[in-house]
Write a protein that holds these residues in place. Structure first.
Motif, PDB file in Angstrom:
ATOM      1  N   TRP A 212       0.841  -1.186   0.000  1.00 12.25           N
ATOM      2  CA  TRP A 212       0.000   0.000   0.000  1.00 12.25           C
ATOM      3  C   TRP A 212       0.878   1.238   0.000  1.00 12.25           C
ATOM      4  N   VAL A 213       0.317   2.354  -0.520  1.00 13.95           N
ATOM      5  CA  VAL A 213       1.059   3.609  -0.600  1.00 13.95           C
ATOM      6  C   VAL A 213       0.212   4.721   0.002  1.00 13.95           C
ATOM      7  N   LEU A 214       0.859   5.552   0.827  1.00 14.14           N
ATOM      8  CA  LEU A 214       0.223   6.715   1.421  1.00 14.14           C
ATOM      9  C   LEU A 214       1.015   7.938   0.964  1.00 14.14           C
ATOM     10  N   ALA A 215       0.342   8.882   0.290  1.00 14.19           N
ATOM     11  CA  ALA A 215       0.979  10.129  -0.139  1.00 14.19           C
ATOM     12  C   ALA A 215       0.788  11.150   0.973  1.00 14.19           C
ATOM     13  N   MET A 216       1.881  11.479   1.655  1.00 12.97           N
ATOM     14  CA  MET A 216       1.812  12.363   2.819  1.00 12.97           C
ATOM     15  C   MET A 216       2.205  13.778   2.436  1.00 12.97           C
ATOM     16  N   GLY A 217       1.277  14.695   2.601  1.00  9.92           N
ATOM     17  CA  GLY A 217       1.537  16.101   2.317  1.00  9.92           C
ATOM     18  C   GLY A 217       1.064  16.499   0.941  1.00  9.92           C
ATOM     19  N   VAL A 218       0.879  17.789   0.783  1.00 14.71           N
ATOM     20  CA  VAL A 218       0.364  18.302  -0.481  1.00 14.71           C
ATOM     21  C   VAL A 218       1.392  18.152  -1.603  1.00 14.71           C
ATOM     22  N   CYS A 219       2.675  18.167  -1.274  1.00 12.82           N
ATOM     23  CA  CYS A 219       3.706  18.017  -2.313  1.00 12.82           C
ATOM     24  C   CYS A 219       3.693  16.618  -2.908  1.00 12.82           C
ATOM     25  N   ALA A 220       3.521  15.596  -2.067  1.00 15.23           N
ATOM     26  CA  ALA A 220       3.455  14.232  -2.578  1.00 15.23           C
ATOM     27  C   ALA A 220       2.135  13.990  -3.296  1.00 15.23           C
ATOM     28  N   SER A 221       1.066  14.637  -2.836  1.00 15.04           N
ATOM     29  CA  SER A 221      -0.248  14.409  -3.429  1.00 15.04           C
ATOM     30  C   SER A 221      -0.414  15.101  -4.774  1.00 15.04           C
ATOM     31  N   SER A 222       0.074  16.366  -4.884  1.00 14.77           N
ATOM     32  CA  SER A 222      -0.192  17.122  -6.112  1.00 14.77           C
ATOM     33  C   SER A 222       0.949  18.021  -6.555  1.00 14.77           C
ATOM     34  N   GLY A 223       2.094  17.909  -5.956  1.00 15.92           N
ATOM     35  CA  GLY A 223       3.207  18.786  -6.311  1.00 15.92           C
ATOM     36  C   GLY A 223       3.283  20.019  -5.446  1.00 15.92           C
ATOM     37  N   GLY A 224       2.199  20.338  -4.746  1.00 15.80           N
ATOM     38  CA  GLY A 224       2.178  21.474  -3.827  1.00 15.80           C
ATOM     39  C   GLY A 224       2.432  22.796  -4.521  1.00 15.80           C
ATOM     40  N   MET A 225       3.213  23.645  -3.863  1.00 17.74           N
ATOM     41  CA  MET A 225       3.504  24.973  -4.404  1.00 17.74           C
ATOM     42  C   MET A 225       4.584  24.924  -5.468  1.00 17.74           C
ATOM     43  N   PHE A 226       5.186  23.741  -5.660  1.00 21.61           N
ATOM     44  CA  PHE A 226       6.288  23.592  -6.607  1.00 21.61           C
ATOM     45  C   PHE A 226       5.739  23.165  -7.963  1.00 21.61           C
ATOM     46  N   ASN A 227       5.142  24.091  -8.674  1.00 21.44           N
ATOM     47  CA  ASN A 227       4.574  23.799  -9.993  1.00 21.44           C
ATOM     48  C   ASN A 227       5.619  24.117 -11.053  1.00 21.44           C
ATOM     49  N   ASN A 228       6.622  23.243 -11.158  1.00 21.86           N
ATOM     50  CA  ASN A 228       7.677  23.453 -12.145  1.00 21.86           C
ATOM     51  C   ASN A 228       8.114  22.121 -12.741  1.00 21.86           C
ATOM     52  N   TYR A 229       9.059  22.180 -13.640  1.00 20.16           N
ATOM     53  CA  TYR A 229       9.486  20.995 -14.380  1.00 20.16           C
ATOM     54  C   TYR A 229      10.250  19.995 -13.524  1.00 20.16           C
ATOM     55  N   ALA A 230      10.799  20.398 -12.393  1.00 19.41           N
ATOM     56  CA  ALA A 230      11.669  19.534 -11.600  1.00 19.41           C
ATOM     57  C   ALA A 230      10.910  18.640 -10.627  1.00 19.41           C
ATOM     58  N   ILE A 231       9.679  18.991 -10.289  1.00 16.42           N
ATOM     59  CA  ILE A 231       8.915  18.270  -9.276  1.00 16.42           C
ATOM     60  C   ILE A 231       7.767  17.517  -9.939  1.00 16.42           C
ATOM     61  N   VAL A 232       7.606  16.248  -9.572  1.00 16.30           N
ATOM     62  CA  VAL A 232       6.494  15.432 -10.072  1.00 16.30           C
ATOM     63  C   VAL A 232       5.202  15.974  -9.474  1.00 16.30           C
ATOM     64  N   GLN A 233       4.237  16.231 -10.303  1.00 20.71           N
ATOM     65  CA  GLN A 233       2.968  16.812  -9.861  1.00 20.71           C
ATOM     66  C   GLN A 233       2.019  15.720  -9.373  1.00 20.71           C
ATOM     67  N   GLY A 234       2.387  15.089  -8.300  1.00 19.56           N
ATOM     68  CA  GLY A 234       1.582  14.012  -7.723  1.00 19.56           C
ATOM     69  C   GLY A 234       2.282  12.678  -7.868  1.00 19.56           C
ATOM     70  N   VAL A 235       2.499  12.020  -6.761  1.00 19.10           N
ATOM     71  CA  VAL A 235       3.216  10.746  -6.777  1.00 19.10           C
ATOM     72  C   VAL A 235       2.379   9.649  -7.435  1.00 19.10           C
ATOM     73  N   ASP A 236       1.080   9.903  -7.633  1.00 24.44           N
ATOM     74  CA  ASP A 236       0.246   8.911  -8.302  1.00 24.44           C
ATOM     75  C   ASP A 236       0.581   8.760  -9.782  1.00 24.44           C
ATOM     76  N   HIS A 237       1.454   9.600 -10.306  1.00 21.80           N
ATOM     77  CA  HIS A 237       1.961   9.407 -11.662  1.00 21.80           C
ATOM     78  C   HIS A 237       3.015   8.313 -11.700  1.00 21.80           C
ATOM     79  N   ILE A 238       3.535   7.925 -10.534  1.00 22.46           N
ATOM     80  CA  ILE A 238       4.628   6.950 -10.449  1.00 22.46           C
ATOM     81  C   ILE A 238       4.159   5.631  -9.854  1.00 22.46           C
ATOM     82  N   VAL A 239       3.436   5.695  -8.749  1.00 23.47           N
ATOM     83  CA  VAL A 239       2.941   4.506  -8.056  1.00 23.47           C
ATOM     84  C   VAL A 239       1.459   4.698  -7.740  1.00 23.47           C
ATOM     85  N   PRO A 240       0.697   3.612  -7.642  1.00 24.49           N
ATOM     86  CA  PRO A 240      -0.716   3.759  -7.260  1.00 24.49           C
ATOM     87  C   PRO A 240      -0.835   4.131  -5.783  1.00 24.49           C
TER      88      PRO A 240
END
Length: 184
Positions: free
Chosen positions: A96-124
């Motif tokens: 199981w996977v738990l995305a903790m925090g807004v950065c892991a869930s949706s990229g948070g305030m870091f809306n740029n090319y270096a940060i994945v916009q949500g860890v659900d793009h990598i793992v379920p």
């Protein structure tokens, strides 16, 4: 007043799914994957004040082969994404996977090319935990909700049917880009 006093003549009946769900939910072993400030809150939840040991998950595992829960705490960079996926793939099933925090869930305030916009793009992801950073109480609440999901997980052919139904519902859902809300 123990369990033996509540059972009529010492007989307890249950299903294999119920027994397996009880065992799985009460023996989660989280993998440490702390990437940013959320990791400090994750570590605090395992300390004496919040004490995750009450829920059977006091030992954070450094090896993915010994863990069945990945808590992604913090922002995931593009360079870290393949490593995250590799660690997820090395974990034993069921996992199981738990995305903790807004950065892991949706990229948070870091809306740029270096940060994945949500860890659900990598793992379920099974549980999303909002907050910047979320408090240890919120993490414990999310873990308790995950335990309830795990308890209800079916086995064998029933699990295959459950997965097929969930995938069908996900395909019929409105894509995130098409949703209307505060920002659109």
């Amino acid at each position: 007043m123990g369990l033996e006093e509540k059972l009529p003549s010492g007989v307890l009946l249950t299903t294999v799914e119920g027994l397996a769900g009880y065992a799985r939910r009460n023996s989660l072993w989280p993998a440490t994957f702390g990437l940013a400030c959320c990791a400090i809150e994750m570590m605090a939840s395992g300390a004496g004040r919040y004490d995750l040991a009450r829920f059977g998950m006091e030992v954070f595992r450094a090896s993915p082969r010994q863990a069945d829960l990945m808590i992604v705490a913090g922002r995931v960079s593009q360079k870290m994404a393949p490593i995250l996926r590799q660690i997820y793939d090395q974990m034993a099933a069921p996992k199981w996977v738990l995305a903790m925090g807004v950065c892991a869930s949706s990229g948070g305030m870091f809306n740029n090319y270096a940060i994945v916009q949500g860890v659900d793009h990598i793992v379920p992801v099974d549980i999303y935990l909002p907050g910047c950073p979320p408090r240890p109480e919120m993490l414990i609440d999310a873990l308790m909700k995950l335990q309830e999901q795990i308890k209800e997980t079916q086995l064998g052919a029933n699990r295959a049917a459950q997965i097929k139904e969930l995938e069908h519902d996900a395909l019929l859902a409105t894509p995130t880009i098409a949703m209307k809300g505060l920002m659109r």
